[in-house]
Motif scaffolding. Structure first.
Motif, mmCIF file in Angstrom:
data_model
loop_
_atom_site.group_PDB
_atom_site.id
_atom_site.type_symbol
_atom_site.label_atom_id
_atom_site.label_comp_id
_atom_site.label_asym_id
_atom_site.label_seq_id
_atom_site.Cartn_x
_atom_site.Cartn_y
_atom_site.Cartn_z
ATOM 1 N N LEU A 252 -23.721 17.938 17.355
ATOM 2 C CA LEU A 252 -23.096 17.172 16.285
ATOM 3 C C LEU A 252 -23.939 17.219 15.017
ATOM 4 O O LEU A 252 -25.103 16.835 15.014
ATOM 5 C CB LEU A 252 -22.883 15.728 16.719
ATOM 6 C CG LEU A 252 -21.907 14.935 15.847
ATOM 7 C CD1 LEU A 252 -20.492 15.503 15.976
ATOM 8 C CD2 LEU A 252 -21.912 13.460 16.223
ATOM 9 N N ASP A 253 -23.325 17.688 13.918
ATOM 10 C CA ASP A 253 -24.014 17.821 12.640
ATOM 11 C C ASP A 253 -23.474 16.871 11.577
ATOM 12 O O ASP A 253 -24.108 16.675 10.544
ATOM 13 C CB ASP A 253 -23.884 19.259 12.115
ATOM 14 C CG ASP A 253 -24.715 20.246 12.909
ATOM 15 O OD1 ASP A 253 -25.802 19.869 13.362
ATOM 16 O OD2 ASP A 253 -24.268 21.393 13.089
ATOM 17 N N MET A 254 -22.292 16.291 11.821
ATOM 18 C CA MET A 254 -21.691 15.406 10.834
ATOM 19 C C MET A 254 -20.954 14.286 11.560
ATOM 20 O O MET A 254 -20.155 14.548 12.463
ATOM 21 C CB MET A 254 -20.714 16.193 9.954
ATOM 22 C CG MET A 254 -19.864 15.326 9.037
ATOM 23 S SD MET A 254 -20.844 14.534 7.739
ATOM 24 C CE MET A 254 -19.687 13.314 7.117
ATOM 25 N N LEU A 255 -21.247 13.044 11.165
ATOM 26 C CA LEU A 255 -20.587 11.880 11.750
ATOM 27 C C LEU A 255 -20.221 10.920 10.632
ATOM 28 O O LEU A 255 -21.083 10.500 9.865
ATOM 29 C CB LEU A 255 -21.512 11.182 12.757
ATOM 30 C CG LEU A 255 -21.009 9.860 13.328
ATOM 31 C CD1 LEU A 255 -19.744 10.080 14.147
ATOM 32 C CD2 LEU A 255 -22.091 9.194 14.178
ATOM 33 N N ASP A 256 -18.949 10.568 10.555
ATOM 34 C CA ASP A 256 -18.495 9.611 9.541
ATOM 35 C C ASP A 256 -17.827 8.429 10.239
ATOM 36 O O ASP A 256 -16.753 8.555 10.820
ATOM 37 C CB ASP A 256 -17.512 10.277 8.572
ATOM 38 C CG ASP A 256 -17.293 9.439 7.315
ATOM 39 O OD1 ASP A 256 -17.605 8.234 7.341
ATOM 40 O OD2 ASP A 256 -16.799 9.993 6.311
ATOM 41 N N LEU A 257 -18.497 7.284 10.189
ATOM 42 C CA LEU A 257 -17.982 6.031 10.745
ATOM 43 C C LEU A 257 -17.764 4.993 9.650
ATOM 44 O O LEU A 257 -17.637 3.802 9.941
ATOM 45 C CB LEU A 257 -18.969 5.477 11.780
ATOM 46 C CG LEU A 257 -18.955 6.114 13.171
ATOM 47 C CD1 LEU A 257 -20.198 5.713 13.947
ATOM 48 C CD2 LEU A 257 -17.702 5.717 13.943
ATOM 49 N N SER A 258 -17.693 5.426 8.418
ATOM 50 C CA SER A 258 -17.612 4.497 7.297
ATOM 51 C C SER A 258 -16.269 3.767 7.242
ATOM 52 O O SER A 258 -15.267 4.241 7.762
ATOM 53 C CB SER A 258 -17.841 5.244 5.978
ATOM 54 O OG SER A 258 -16.829 6.213 5.753
ATOM 55 N N ASN A 259 -16.303 2.612 6.615
ATOM 56 C CA ASN A 259 -15.110 1.808 6.359
ATOM 57 C C ASN A 259 -14.373 1.458 7.646
ATOM 58 O O ASN A 259 -13.184 1.726 7.797
ATOM 59 C CB ASN A 259 -14.170 2.521 5.386
ATOM 60 C CG ASN A 259 -13.197 1.560 4.720
ATOM 61 O OD1 ASN A 259 -13.470 0.366 4.607
ATOM 62 N ND2 ASN A 259 -12.058 2.075 4.294
ATOM 63 N N ASN A 260 -15.119 0.854 8.556
ATOM 64 C CA ASN A 260 -14.543 0.338 9.786
ATOM 65 C C ASN A 260 -14.905 -1.137 9.924
ATOM 66 O O ASN A 260 -15.225 -1.791 8.933
ATOM 67 C CB ASN A 260 -15.024 1.167 10.983
ATOM 68 C CG ASN A 260 -14.213 2.433 11.165
ATOM 69 O OD1 ASN A 260 -13.063 2.389 11.598
ATOM 70 N ND2 ASN A 260 -14.803 3.575 10.821
ATOM 71 N N SER A 261 -14.869 -1.656 11.139
ATOM 72 C CA SER A 261 -15.144 -3.078 11.380
ATOM 73 C C SER A 261 -16.303 -3.261 12.353
ATOM 74 O O SER A 261 -16.336 -4.216 13.128
ATOM 75 C CB SER A 261 -13.880 -3.763 11.943
ATOM 76 O OG SER A 261 -12.804 -3.646 11.039
ATOM 77 N N LEU A 262 -17.285 -2.358 12.289
ATOM 78 C CA LEU A 262 -18.413 -2.390 13.210
ATOM 79 C C LEU A 262 -19.453 -3.413 12.764
ATOM 80 O O LEU A 262 -19.988 -3.327 11.661
ATOM 81 C CB LEU A 262 -19.064 -1.013 13.297
ATOM 82 C CG LEU A 262 -18.196 0.091 13.912
ATOM 83 C CD1 LEU A 262 -18.860 1.444 13.729
ATOM 84 C CD2 LEU A 262 -17.943 -0.191 15.389
ATOM 85 N N ALA A 263 -19.741 -4.364 13.651
ATOM 86 C CA ALA A 263 -20.800 -5.341 13.396
ATOM 87 C C ALA A 263 -22.034 -5.018 14.208
ATOM 88 O O ALA A 263 -23.154 -5.345 13.812
ATOM 89 C CB ALA A 263 -20.305 -6.748 13.725
ATOM 90 N N SER A 264 -21.842 -4.366 15.354
ATOM 91 C CA SER A 264 -22.950 -4.005 16.221
ATOM 92 C C SER A 264 -22.529 -2.808 17.055
ATOM 93 O O SER A 264 -21.355 -2.425 17.079
ATOM 94 C CB SER A 264 -23.333 -5.179 17.123
ATOM 95 O OG SER A 264 -24.532 -4.916 17.820
ATOM 96 N N VAL A 265 -23.499 -2.192 17.728
ATOM 97 C CA VAL A 265 -23.234 -1.061 18.620
ATOM 98 C C VAL A 265 -24.121 -1.218 19.851
ATOM 99 O O VAL A 265 -25.181 -1.840 19.784
ATOM 100 C CB VAL A 265 -23.520 0.299 17.934
ATOM 101 C CG1 VAL A 265 -22.446 0.619 16.902
ATOM 102 C CG2 VAL A 265 -24.893 0.322 17.309
ATOM 103 N N PRO A 266 -23.716 -0.660 20.983
ATOM 104 C CA PRO A 266 -24.506 -0.838 22.208
ATOM 105 C C PRO A 266 -25.823 -0.085 22.169
ATOM 106 O O PRO A 266 -25.936 0.965 21.525
ATOM 107 C CB PRO A 266 -23.588 -0.286 23.304
ATOM 108 C CG PRO A 266 -22.663 0.646 22.591
ATOM 109 C CD PRO A 266 -22.468 0.067 21.227
ATOM 110 N N GLU A 267 -26.804 -0.632 22.869
ATOM 111 C CA GLU A 267 -28.102 0.021 22.960
ATOM 112 C C GLU A 267 -27.958 1.383 23.626
ATOM 113 O O GLU A 267 -27.204 1.547 24.582
ATOM 114 C CB GLU A 267 -29.071 -0.848 23.758
ATOM 115 C CG GLU A 267 -30.493 -0.313 23.789
ATOM 116 C CD GLU A 267 -31.451 -1.241 24.497
ATOM 117 O OE1 GLU A 267 -32.641 -0.887 24.602
ATOM 118 O OE2 GLU A 267 -31.007 -2.318 24.948
ATOM 119 N N GLY A 268 -28.662 2.368 23.096
ATOM 120 C CA GLY A 268 -28.618 3.713 23.659
ATOM 121 C C GLY A 268 -27.529 4.597 23.092
ATOM 122 O O GLY A 268 -27.473 5.787 23.418
#
Length: 386
Positions: A252-268
């Motif tokens: 994976l060279d590009m990841l776009d998670l912008s403009n969502n409703s993420l407050a936290s993410v799981p460890e690991g």
């Protein structure tokens, strides 16, 4: 440059060559289309005010019919054009195609139906299109897909279904598309994805899911595609990325998670993206999410510190909470928290890797890190043991 961008560039260059050829004496057809002859055969480009041709030269390998106010095409327009390789029908108002439409062109490699009014495809339309490599159905009126539409397209490498009205996808949609490299489902109304959606392609490289209504990224979705290079999940309603969702992604060279409703993410979650040689060379974007910048994000903080040079929209990636951290950039909080974690020990000189109780060197904190530390972090520190 993406595959489809290259296709667009080549096509634009081709149209320029047609114009140049016309200026140098290539005679337009009586109906006003421009015809360019080459060793491969005839390339025909038709735009208003030209008339839509009702038949083609037998050696036609490239046909463009665009920007006409058409709801239907002449039924026999492809009759006798057995050498046709590219067919561009974008920016018309086509409402339907006959099931037999493509039968005269079994060697077709590119079919572009962008910006029409298609609500569906007739059964069997693509049954003789085993050579098709690019299929673009972008910006039509598709509300439902049938997996059977794509059966037999074993040479397909590029599939664009973006900008339609799709709310769900059928199981087994990609089951036979073993050579698929790019899948674009952006700009639809998808709220969830079938767990086995990506089973079928052997080496998918680019996945567009942006601009939908997805709420959860399931852990099993990406598993079948370890060679995925570009992943676009921006502009959804993602509130959860399940633990293990990125497990196995080795390129994976590009990841776009912008403009969502993420407050936290799981460890690991980020561990698979932090392996040696995984430098996210095309960058990542996690901006415009309501991040709660507490110790639950320690894993993310470490990853950000290691990859911050590849981070887009740093100033737009800010904390929505807790109150004392609200408005601070996530990168600044990450730097301060990582520094504090390095100071934390267990009394025996060992470095700790988590936020649990330990001994704090108040002198080090005062002399090197007090001014870098957000107030909320200071109040969250465990009390020193005597």
């Amino acid at each position: 440059m993406s595959f489809w961008s290259r296709q667009r560039y080549q096509r634009t260059l081709f149209l320029l060559l047609l114009s140049l050829a016309s200026a140098r004496g290539v005679t337009p057809t009586p109906k006003g289309c421009v015809v360019f002859q080459s060793e491969k055969g005839s390339s025909i480009s038709c735009h208003p005010p030209a008339q839509v041709p009702r038949s083609l030269p037998a050696d036609t390998f490239h046909l463009v019919v665009e920007f006409f106010n058409l709801t239907q095409l002449p039924p026999d327009i492809l009759q006798g054009a057995s050498k046709l390789q590219e067919l561009h029908l974008s920016s018309n108002r086509l409402e339907g195609l006959a099931a037999e439409f493509l039968l005269p062109a079994p060697g077709l490699r590119v079919l572009d139906l962008t910006r029409n009014a298609l609500a569906g495809l007739p059964p069997g339309l693509l049954r003789a299109s085993a050579a098709l490599e690019t299929l673009v159905l972008k910006e039509n009126r598709l509300e439902v897909l049938e997996a059977s539409w794509l059966h037999g397209l074993k040479a397909l490498e590029f599939l664009d279904l973006s900008g339609n009205r799709l709310r769900e996808l059928p199981a087994g949609l990609l089951a036979n598309l073993t050579r698929l490299r790019t899948l674009d489902l952006g700009g639809n109304r998808l709220e969830a994805l079938p767990p086995g959606l990506l089973r079928g392609p052997l080496r998918l490289e680019r996945l567009h899911l942006e601009g939908n209504r997805l709420r959860v990224l399931a852990k099993e979705l990406l598993g079948p595609q370890p060679d995925l290079r570009l992943l676009f999940l921006n502009d959804n309603q993602l509130a959860e990325v399940e633990a293990g969702a990125f497990r196995g992604l080795r390129r994976l060279d590009m990841l776009d998670l912008s403009n969502n409703s993420l407050a936290s993410v799981p460890e690991g979650l980020w561990a698979p993206l932090a392996q040696r040689g995984r430098d996210m060379q095309d960058g990542f974007d996690i901006s415009r999410n309501p991040w709660v910048c507490d110790q639950k994000l320690n894993d993310l903080y470490r990853w950000l510190q290691a990859t911050k040079d590849k981070m887009f929209s740093q100033d737009d990636t800010r904390c929505a909470g807790p109150e004392a951290a609200k408005g601070q950039t996530l990168l600044a909080v990450a730097g301060a928290q990582v520094d504090l974690l390095r100071l934390q020990g267990d009394g025996g000189g060992k470095k700790r890797h988590g936020p649990g109780p330990g001994v704090w060197d108040e002198g080090s904190l005062v002399h090197g890190h007090w001014n870098q530390c957000p107030v909320w972090l200071l109040f969250s520190l465990p009390l020193p043991r005597n």
